[in-house]
Design a protein around this motif. Sequence first.
Motif, short mmCIF file in Angstrom:
data_model
loop_
_atom_site.label_atom_id
_atom_site.label_comp_id
_atom_site.label_asym_id
_atom_site.label_seq_id
_atom_site.Cartn_x
_atom_site.Cartn_y
_atom_site.Cartn_z
N LEU A 141 33.84 53.36 43.27
CA LEU A 141 34.51 52.06 44.66
C LEU A 141 35.28 51.48 44.70
CD1 LEU A 141 30.13 51.37 44.10
CD2 LEU A 141 31.33 53.50 45.71
N TYR A 163 53.54 43.51 51.86
CA TYR A 163 52.81 42.28 51.85
C TYR A 163 52.15 41.62 52.72
CZ TYR A 163 54.60 42.89 47.16
OH TYR A 163 55.30 43.16 45.53
N TRP A 170 45.06 43.13 50.56
CA TRP A 170 43.54 41.36 50.51
C TRP A 170 44.75 39.77 51.39
CZ3 TRP A 170 38.48 42.74 49.85
CH2 TRP A 170 38.44 44.53 48.72
N LYS A 191 45.28 46.31 48.16
CA LYS A 191 44.21 46.70 48.44
C LYS A 191 44.18 48.50 48.54
CE LYS A 191 40.19 45.44 52.12
NZ LYS A 191 40.40 45.21 53.68
N GLY A 194 44.61 51.73 42.66
CA GLY A 194 45.85 51.74 42.36
C GLY A 194 46.05 49.86 42.13
N SER A 197 48.80 47.30 41.59
CA SER A 197 49.97 48.36 40.56
C SER A 197 50.26 49.11 41.37
CB SER A 197 49.40 49.17 39.38
OG SER A 197 48.66 50.35 39.92
N LEU A 202 57.16 46.83 39.94
CA LEU A 202 57.89 47.26 39.06
C LEU A 202 58.11 47.05 37.62
CD1 LEU A 202 58.25 48.90 41.50
CD2 LEU A 202 59.06 50.93 40.46
N SER A 382 35.53 46.34 37.92
CA SER A 382 37.09 46.43 37.79
C SER A 382 37.96 45.65 38.85
CB SER A 382 37.74 47.36 37.37
OG SER A 382 37.44 47.52 35.91
N GLY A 384 39.75 42.76 39.76
CA GLY A 384 40.78 41.44 39.63
C GLY A 384 40.51 40.81 39.57
N ILE A 391 32.32 38.80 42.68
CA ILE A 391 31.20 39.69 42.73
C ILE A 391 30.21 39.39 42.27
CG2 ILE A 391 30.73 42.05 42.32
CD1 ILE A 391 33.55 43.08 43.36
N HIS A 638 50.11 36.55 38.96
CA HIS A 638 49.24 37.08 37.99
C HIS A 638 48.32 36.27 37.67
CE1 HIS A 638 53.86 38.64 36.76
NE2 HIS A 638 53.14 38.78 37.04
N LEU A 682 52.44 41.70 34.15
CA LEU A 682 50.76 41.70 33.38
C LEU A 682 50.06 43.12 32.99
CD1 LEU A 682 48.95 39.14 34.79
CD2 LEU A 682 49.97 38.86 32.74
N GLN A 683 51.43 44.26 33.95
CA GLN A 683 50.67 45.47 34.12
C GLN A 683 50.41 46.12 32.93
OE1 GLN A 683 52.53 48.29 36.85
NE2 GLN A 683 55.04 47.46 35.78
C1 LIG Z 1 52.42 41.34 44.47
C2 LIG Z 1 52.18 41.33 42.93
C3 LIG Z 1 53.54 41.60 42.03
C4 LIG Z 1 53.73 41.73 40.70
N1 LIG Z 1 54.59 42.25 40.21
C5 LIG Z 1 53.97 42.58 38.29
C6 LIG Z 1 55.41 43.75 38.09
O1 LIG Z 1 56.76 43.69 37.98
N2 LIG Z 1 54.99 44.11 36.76
C7 LIG Z 1 53.64 43.85 36.72
O2 LIG Z 1 53.63 44.15 35.28
N3 LIG Z 1 52.65 42.79 37.08
C8 LIG Z 1 52.80 42.08 38.09
N4 LIG Z 1 52.19 42.21 38.79
C9 LIG Z 1 50.80 42.20 37.85
C10 LIG Z 1 50.45 43.57 38.17
O3 LIG Z 1 49.80 44.46 38.82
C11 LIG Z 1 48.59 42.77 38.33
O4 LIG Z 1 48.09 42.16 37.14
C12 LIG Z 1 47.40 44.27 37.84
O5 LIG Z 1 47.83 45.29 38.15
C13 LIG Z 1 46.41 43.98 38.12
O6 LIG Z 1 44.97 44.37 37.76
P1 LIG Z 1 44.23 44.72 37.97
O7 LIG Z 1 43.14 46.30 37.52
O8 LIG Z 1 43.24 43.70 37.56
O9 LIG Z 1 43.40 44.46 39.46
P2 LIG Z 1 43.36 45.04 40.72
O10 LIG Z 1 44.92 46.29 40.40
O11 LIG Z 1 43.97 44.01 41.75
O12 LIG Z 1 42.88 46.16 40.86
C14 LIG Z 1 41.49 45.74 42.06
C15 LIG Z 1 41.09 46.74 42.01
O13 LIG Z 1 39.79 46.45 42.99
C16 LIG Z 1 39.26 46.66 44.55
N5 LIG Z 1 38.62 45.60 44.89
C17 LIG Z 1 38.30 44.58 45.09
N6 LIG Z 1 37.50 43.64 45.98
C18 LIG Z 1 36.76 44.92 45.83
C19 LIG Z 1 35.15 45.24 46.53
N7 LIG Z 1 34.93 44.13 46.54
N8 LIG Z 1 34.96 46.52 46.51
C20 LIG Z 1 35.98 47.29 45.89
N9 LIG Z 1 37.14 47.19 45.72
C21 LIG Z 1 37.52 46.00 45.78
C22 LIG Z 1 41.42 45.76 44.72
O14 LIG Z 1 41.05 46.77 46.28
C23 LIG Z 1 41.96 46.36 43.88
O15 LIG Z 1 42.28 47.96 44.04
C24 LIG Z 1 52.02 42.35 40.02
C25 LIG Z 1 50.95 41.35 41.16
C26 LIG Z 1 51.39 41.30 42.42
C27 LIG Z 1 50.24 41.55 43.27
#
Ligand SMILES: Cc1cc2nc3c(=O)[nH]c(=O)nc-3n(C[C@H](O)[C@H](O)[C@H](O)COP(=O)(O)OP(=O)(O)OC[C@H]3O[C@@H](n4cnc5c(N)ncnc54)[C@H](O)[C@@H]3O)c2cc1C
Length: 705
Positions: A141, A163, A170, A191, A194, A197, A202, A382, A384, A391, A638, A682-683
């Motif tokens: 979902l 952005y 978001w 949002k 992916g 990411s 990158l 998952s 974030g 949630i 992050h 962090l990715q």
């Molecule tokens: C602008 C930016 C730049 C960054 N630059 C880098 C970089 O260059 N290199 C690097 O390594 N890291 C970078 N990061 C950090 C890295 O991308 C993140 O730490 C990582 O992608 C987080 O992964 P996650 O799975 O925790 O969360 P996310 O990848 O954010 O996944 C969470 C998902 O849950 C969904 N979601 C949230 N709430 C709900 C809900 N209520 N219902 C349904 N779905 C929902 C969201 O839409 C999203 O798709 C950056 C982050 C950002 C925001």
Amino acid sequence: MLDHVGLSVPPSKFDSTVNWYLAALAPLGYDKQIEIPGKAVGLGPSKDSAPFWIAAKENVSDSPNLHLAFNAKDHGVVQKFHGEAVKAGGTCNGKPGPRAYHPNYYAAFVLDPLGIIGGGTAGMTVAARLTEDPNVSVVVLEAGNDHSNDTNVLSPGLYTIMYGDPEYDWIYKTVPQVYANGQEVAHPRGKQLGGSSAINFLFWTHASQQDINNWGELGNSNWSWAELDPYFKKSESYISPSVQVQSDLQTQYIEQDLHGLSGPILNTFPDIYGPVDEAWPRTYQKLGIAVDGDPRDGLALGGYTNTINMDPKVHQRSYAATAYYLPASKRPNLRVITGAFVEKILFKHDYGKKGDVLATGASYSTNGTSFIINAKREVILSAGSISSPQILELSGVGSRKLLKQNGIDVVVENENVGENLQDHIYVPIGYKVIPGISTLDDFKNETFFNEAYEEYITNGTGPLATTGASSGLLSCRQIGCADLKAPMDFANIPASLAAQYKLLSQNFHSEAVTQELTVTGGMSPQYVNDTIKLFTTTLKGNFFTMLGVLEHPYSRGSVHIQSSVPAMYPAIDPRYLSHSFDLEVLSKIALHLQEVAKSAPLSDYLQGNGTIYQEGYYELNEGNVAEWIRKYLQSEYHPAGTCAMLPLEKGGVVDDRFKLYGTANLRVVDASIFPLMPRANLQSLVYAIAERAADWIMEDGRSRK
Ligand SMILES: Cc1cc2nc3c(=O)[nH]c(=O)nc-3n(C[C@H](O)[C@H](O)[C@H](O)COP(=O)(O)OP(=O)(O)OC[C@H]3O[C@@H](n4cnc5c(N)ncnc54)[C@H](O)[C@@H]3O)c2cc1C
């Protein structure tokens, strides 16, 4: 001839299983005919006929792997059955149609699912790995949409365009930061499929060995660098650059054996770059602080050109949607529902050996209509670091006081949910570049941008086909602050936090204190709360910005709901600079950035050899640097740690296999589980923990059978 068949499920799964069969079999005319409440029901087409029974039984497998076939009147009924079963959370395992088993055999097949909330970086990784097994059915979902074919996402040079645009972001903000000039700090979060990411910079960089070993030291069994290392490799396909790139960007530090060579995420170096990019590693070399190995080993420190997650053939972002989701998207056992905003997780209270509650599914809304989806085996959260604790609290998992204040029934009491928020913060410093150096500021010229866009769309080349990759992970000694004393007095600090501080302080001088990196263009640091304006400048001219990130912060904050209304954003309070040591270290980092800018060959490309600032910036010194940081500190976006993987009594929300305390079948898998902030972006670590989670989910599923 059979009179009836029966399916036994654990008591915890009884209601959700009955509900799902009722929905799926309604088109066949089946309804509840006989019921022994909480124990068994007989379904059938009439009072005299209940050929299908579901019973609740202790100690039976919750994924019995049965093939059940029901007769239908005609093809239309088969189609309806399939549609209703899928709507109720089943996964298509064969569309309605003729089969060659015997003449007139017309059928449809469905599997009941395992649910993942959030199709982001971690969520899509887990979903793709689980569905490699055709017997595992997964429903994802995701609140956002699928942009895996969208130039704004795919172009490595366009990310800031997303952005502040609700179609991709978001658009969160922190509450006013009392230790940082009362500023609200913008927090973009992906949002879309992916997740973050899809919108990140990158940069593909790595945590240190110590960072991960610390997670073990804090009380998590089976957590060490050695145990996680294979999962970093599993997610990556490193692609060696040309000899020319190797020489220009000094990428010879790479030790190919350390990298994954066949994982989903393509990882390489930019092959379109300018003289400033070439100057970067040489400047660190000249300063005697060039990288001393491949930082992928979790040890090396120094300035270098890092890899980026890009497919070099087409110059496109390689991320969770293109690398994990798309190859899996055709699998019949994977169902991804986009535009599905999850409002809460549904639990069954009175179950379990240890009194654990059971997650039975989730409720979500799409365009204002609410739906419920049942998850038979497990629910994986998952969403974030911001949304996962939100949630949980909306679902009744959290501090009793907070839940009561918001009128939410307590399902699992845990004060730690939403606490322990950590983030990487940085200071930018802007310089004027010498005439003739092309920077991102050129995009302000509409003609230049349109031509670049056209070139990228047509040929996949040009300035939008690349992004910067200049960075460095540096120790205190390397930035000239070897005399800094890390805090060692932990009296009056809660034991769980003291344990974290102890590790940070013990390792302070051997670990990276900063990541230094660049934006080849101007920034407007006064727009701390507005990412659209932050990454550009309205000033005329071309600029170069250096960023100094604090790698191991001591400040801790929180994310908590402000209402029981799911659409209302939680209060994000990182309490930046609330620990005075963070400001002390960041001050040293900012002063070091200025030294780098004044060093050749980088200084050759900056006006006044790195002494002429972009308007609004000025020379920082011991006397003014702290005030300047309080005013202009930025987030590297992050956030982590809000559903920390720790023993419960030490601040934990999940155990060392990501299981939420107090629940039998709910895991959290995303950056929120990091108990302690690692160095670097962090990715790569998020992909690695998600890969590991997928292995454990499969393993636990097998052991249940
Ligand atoms: C602008 C930016 C730049 C960054 N630059 C880098 C970089 O260059 N290199 C690097 O390594 N890291 C970078 N990061 C950090 C890295 O991308 C993140 O730490 C990582 O992608 C987080 O992964 P996650 O799975 O925790 O969360 P996310 O990848 O954010 O996944 C969470 C998902 O849950 C969904 N979601 C949230 N709430 C709900 C809900 N209520 N219902 C349904 N779905 C929902 C969201 O839409 C999203 O798709 C950056 C982050 C950002 C925001």
